[in-house]
Design an enzyme around this catalytic site. Structure first.
Site, PDB file in Angstrom:
ATOM      1  N   THR A 178      56.763  -2.519  37.240  1.00  0.00           N
ATOM      2  CA  THR A 178      56.015  -2.478  38.698  1.00  0.00           C
ATOM      3  C   THR A 178      54.783  -3.216  38.304  1.00  0.00           C
ATOM      4  OG1 THR A 178      57.093  -0.253  39.070  1.00  0.00           O
ATOM      5  CG2 THR A 178      54.988  -0.759  40.028  1.00  0.00           C
ATOM      6  N   LYS A 255      58.469  -0.677  45.883  1.00  0.00           N
ATOM      7  CA  LYS A 255      58.380   0.184  45.180  1.00  0.00           C
ATOM      8  C   LYS A 255      56.953   0.930  45.011  1.00  0.00           C
ATOM      9  CE  LYS A 255      58.390   2.213  40.947  1.00  0.00           C
ATOM     10  NZ  LYS A 255      58.453   1.627  39.693  1.00  0.00           N
ATOM     11  N   LYS A 323      48.070   3.662  38.419  1.00  0.00           N
ATOM     12  CA  LYS A 323      47.829   2.277  38.482  1.00  0.00           C
ATOM     13  C   LYS A 323      48.733   1.789  39.851  1.00  0.00           C
ATOM     14  CE  LYS A 323      51.184   0.226  36.523  1.00  0.00           C
ATOM     15  NZ  LYS A 323      52.715  -0.244  36.838  1.00  0.00           N
TER      16      LYS A 323
END
Length: 387
Positions: A178, A255, A323
């Site tokens: 990711t 995502k 994050k």
């Protein structure tokens, strides 16, 4: 003349191996199966490669590979961290990789992770390489699963040894990390410029689903590559694969939406549990009540009891969850979307990540519950022991 020389070399190798077998037999009389393993094994001088077809004790020094592995393009995997360990194990257990005709070729920044994989699958054909470049060169398709954008960039761009250095005509990279969508787009451009093919394939799911093979792949990029891997590699590692189009970045956007929502849900759940405890309600009973109604969630059922017990063994580290939420907030800002609820949850995760006293960043993202109690002034929160 060249053919004669090759035949002579082959005969010499066969004789040498037969002598080795004879010497071993004089001491231990190995089984036919063990003899077969010894015959197909030789020492590699080009990489630190290990085949688990050779059944060695854990104390043995192993730098071996198989002739079959060197002659056949394998399936590559770069990054054996929390997620990669489970994913690569699925490739082996489901027969997608780790066979003589499709050896599993791996690299990890911490080499011991590769050796642990070898020990986990003693009958599989596993080759450990010295660099990501070596993995890509040895394989038709290489999967990559690295934990952060920083790690991904270093591994991908390293001169002479990085992932990109190994890419050539026809080489395929499937990146499951990711990252920011600009990171994925940059990597795709670099891979295709060298004649390779690229598929972004970030996953929805954490350590447990990786081990169970129930990840959800969110893909974009080269459609022929997606079609090539969806019914073998992706199917072995996941329960579903979605293709969002040929424009790289779409999978990453999907995502970030998922992970931002997941982090916000867990933060809200944590505040609800903290409120229940602070007003004298049994939190485990409240978890049951929540699970019986319209707001029931598998995540709540899994994380709730552990949060109450202060068990935050990492499946999805908080620093990685934050994050993703920060990247989603940036994406929402660029898109002009009202995102105040998600942004508030991101700020809470950020405080938890930066809390040096509690050292929450490396724990599971459920440790945001500890930060909620730290931020609270209720009598219960004040008396509660923090990690």
């Amino acid at each position: 003349m060249v053919l004669w020389k090759k035949e002579m070399i082959a005969m010499m190798m066969t004789t040498l191996l037969a002598c080795c077998l004879g010497s071993v037999a004089a001491f231990s009389r190995p089984s036919t199966r063990h003899q077969h393993r010894l015959v197909k094994t030789f020492i590699s001088t080009t990489s630190t490669s290990i085949t688990t077809s050779l059944n060695m004790s854990s104390s043995s020094s192993a730098t071996a590979t198989t002739a079959a592995a060197t002659a056949t393009a394998g399936i590559g995997f770069i990054g054996l961290g929390i997620m990669g360990q489970g994913m690569v194990a699925r490739l082996v257990s489901q027969g997608v990789a780790g066979t003589d005709d499709k050896p599993l070729v791996v690299w990890n920044r911490t080499p011991t992770k590769c050796q642990e994989l070898v020990q986990q699958f003693p009958d599989a054909t596993i080759v450990i390489k010295e660099s990501p470049c070596d993995v890509v060169r040895a394989c038709d398709v290489t999967y990559s699963m690295l934990s952060t954008p920083e790690a991904s960039q270093v591994v991908f761009d390293a001169p002479d040894t990085g992932t990109l250095a190994g890419v050539g005509e026809g080489k395929c990279i499937v990146d499951c990390a990711t990252l920011a969508e600009t990171d994925m787009q940059r990597m795709e451009k670099a891979v295709t410029a060298k004649g390779g093919r690229f598929l972004e394939a970030p996953v929805s799911g954490s350590k447990g689903p990786a081990i169970q093979g129930s990840l959800i792949f969110l893909c974009a990029g080269d459609q022929t590559l997606f079609d090539q891997v969806k019914d073998n590699g992706l199917q072995a590692m996941g329960k579903a694969s979605h293709f969002f189009g040929t424009s790289v970045g779409a999978g990453t956007r999907a995502k970030l939406v998922v992970n931002s929502l997941m982090g916000t849900m867990l933060a809200a759940f944590g505040e609800g549990l903290a409120l229940a405890e602070s007003v004298g309600l049994d939190p485990n009973t409240m978890i049951q009540v929540i699970g019986q109604g319209a707001i029931a969630s598998p995540m709540y059922a899994l994380k709730g009891p552990k949060m109450v017990a202060q068990d935050h063994d990492p499946n999805f580290p908080l620093k990685h969850a934050h994050k993703d939420m920060a990247l989603a907030s940036e994406m929402a800002d660029k898109a002009g979307v009202e995102y105040s609820v998600m942004n508030a949850a991101e700020k809470l995760m950020k405080r938890a990540r930066e809390n040096d006293n509690g050292k929450l960043a490396d724990l599971d993202f459920s440790a945001v519950y500890e930060q909620i109690h730290i931020d609270s002034s209720s009598e219960f929160s004040d008396k509660r022991e923090t990690l």
